[in-house]
Design a protein around this motif. Sequence first.
Motif, PDB file in Angstrom:
ATOM      1  N   UNK A  35      75.639  28.122  14.447  1.00 54.64           N
ATOM      2  CA  UNK A  35      74.330  27.273  13.301  1.00 54.64           C
ATOM      3  C   UNK A  35      74.447  27.405  12.020  1.00 54.64           C
ATOM      4  N   UNK A  36      74.566  26.463  11.311  1.00 52.57           N
ATOM      5  CA  UNK A  36      74.442  26.647   9.996  1.00 52.57           C
ATOM      6  C   UNK A  36      72.840  26.822   8.901  1.00 52.57           C
ATOM      7  N   UNK A  37      73.250  27.726   8.719  1.00 52.61           N
ATOM      8  CA  UNK A  37      71.421  28.327   7.755  1.00 52.61           C
ATOM      9  C   UNK A  37      71.156  27.023   7.477  1.00 52.61           C
ATOM     10  N   UNK A  54      70.664  24.420  -3.237  1.00 54.94           N
ATOM     11  CA  UNK A  54      70.928  25.351  -2.243  1.00 54.94           C
ATOM     12  C   UNK A  54      71.426  24.685  -0.659  1.00 54.94           C
ATOM     13  N   UNK A  55      70.148  24.076  -0.345  1.00 56.11           N
ATOM     14  CA  UNK A  55      70.791  22.636   1.008  1.00 56.11           C
ATOM     15  C   UNK A  55      72.350  22.516   0.669  1.00 56.11           C
ATOM     16  N   UNK A  56      71.905  21.601  -0.395  1.00 63.98           N
ATOM     17  CA  UNK A  56      73.001  21.241  -0.552  1.00 63.98           C
ATOM     18  C   UNK A  56      74.477  21.550   0.033  1.00 63.98           C
ATOM     19  N   UNK A  57      74.690  23.412  -0.692  1.00 64.01           N
ATOM     20  CA  UNK A  57      76.461  23.615  -0.930  1.00 64.01           C
ATOM     21  C   UNK A  57      75.909  24.594   0.683  1.00 64.01           C
ATOM     22  N   UNK A  58      74.842  24.460   1.410  1.00 63.90           N
ATOM     23  CA  UNK A  58      74.776  25.696   2.774  1.00 63.90           C
ATOM     24  C   UNK A  58      75.552  24.218   3.697  1.00 63.90           C
ATOM     25  N   UNK A  59      75.398  22.794   3.697  1.00 66.08           N
ATOM     26  CA  UNK A  59      75.850  21.501   3.858  1.00 66.08           C
ATOM     27  C   UNK A  59      77.073  21.645   4.125  1.00 66.08           C
ATOM     28  N   UNK A  62      79.066  24.218   6.315  1.00 62.01           N
ATOM     29  CA  UNK A  62      78.544  23.729   7.046  1.00 62.01           C
ATOM     30  C   UNK A  62      79.414  22.449   7.469  1.00 62.01           C
ATOM     31  N   UNK A  63      79.819  21.506   7.012  1.00 60.34           N
ATOM     32  CA  UNK A  63      80.644  20.811   6.935  1.00 60.34           C
ATOM     33  C   UNK A  63      81.984  21.491   6.985  1.00 60.34           C
ATOM     34  N   UNK A  64      82.557  22.186   6.448  1.00 66.09           N
ATOM     35  CA  UNK A  64      84.004  22.823   6.480  1.00 66.09           C
ATOM     36  C   UNK A  64      84.140  23.316   7.610  1.00 66.09           C
ATOM     37  N   UNK A  65      82.942  24.425   7.971  1.00 65.61           N
ATOM     38  CA  UNK A  65      83.534  24.797   9.477  1.00 65.61           C
ATOM     39  C   UNK A  65      83.680  23.989  10.443  1.00 65.61           C
TER      40      UNK A  65
END
Length: 86
Positions: A35-37, A54-59, A62-65
């Motif tokens: 799951x994406x944090x 931080x949310x932008x970095x997490x997104x 997640x998109x890379x994943x």
Amino acid sequence: MFLCLLPLLASCASPDPVMRTRTVYQHLPDVYLLPCPVPYGAATYRGAIDLAERRKAALEECNKQIAAGRQYQADVKAKESATPSQ
């Protein structure tokens, strides 16, 4: 003399080999299924800006994943189509 050749003649009379289709399921590795944090919690305006970053970095992570998972699936499909059926 004829009895020595009998086993060789019998091998020529065997039927054609039977081709069987085997389905192999390729599952995504667990690293692509995590799951994406999602960072949360901000008490100030500055904290809200940090939270948004931080949310932008997490997104982006997640998109890379997800992109890596799609590439893995494409590689598996390409490998399957390149492998001749037996």
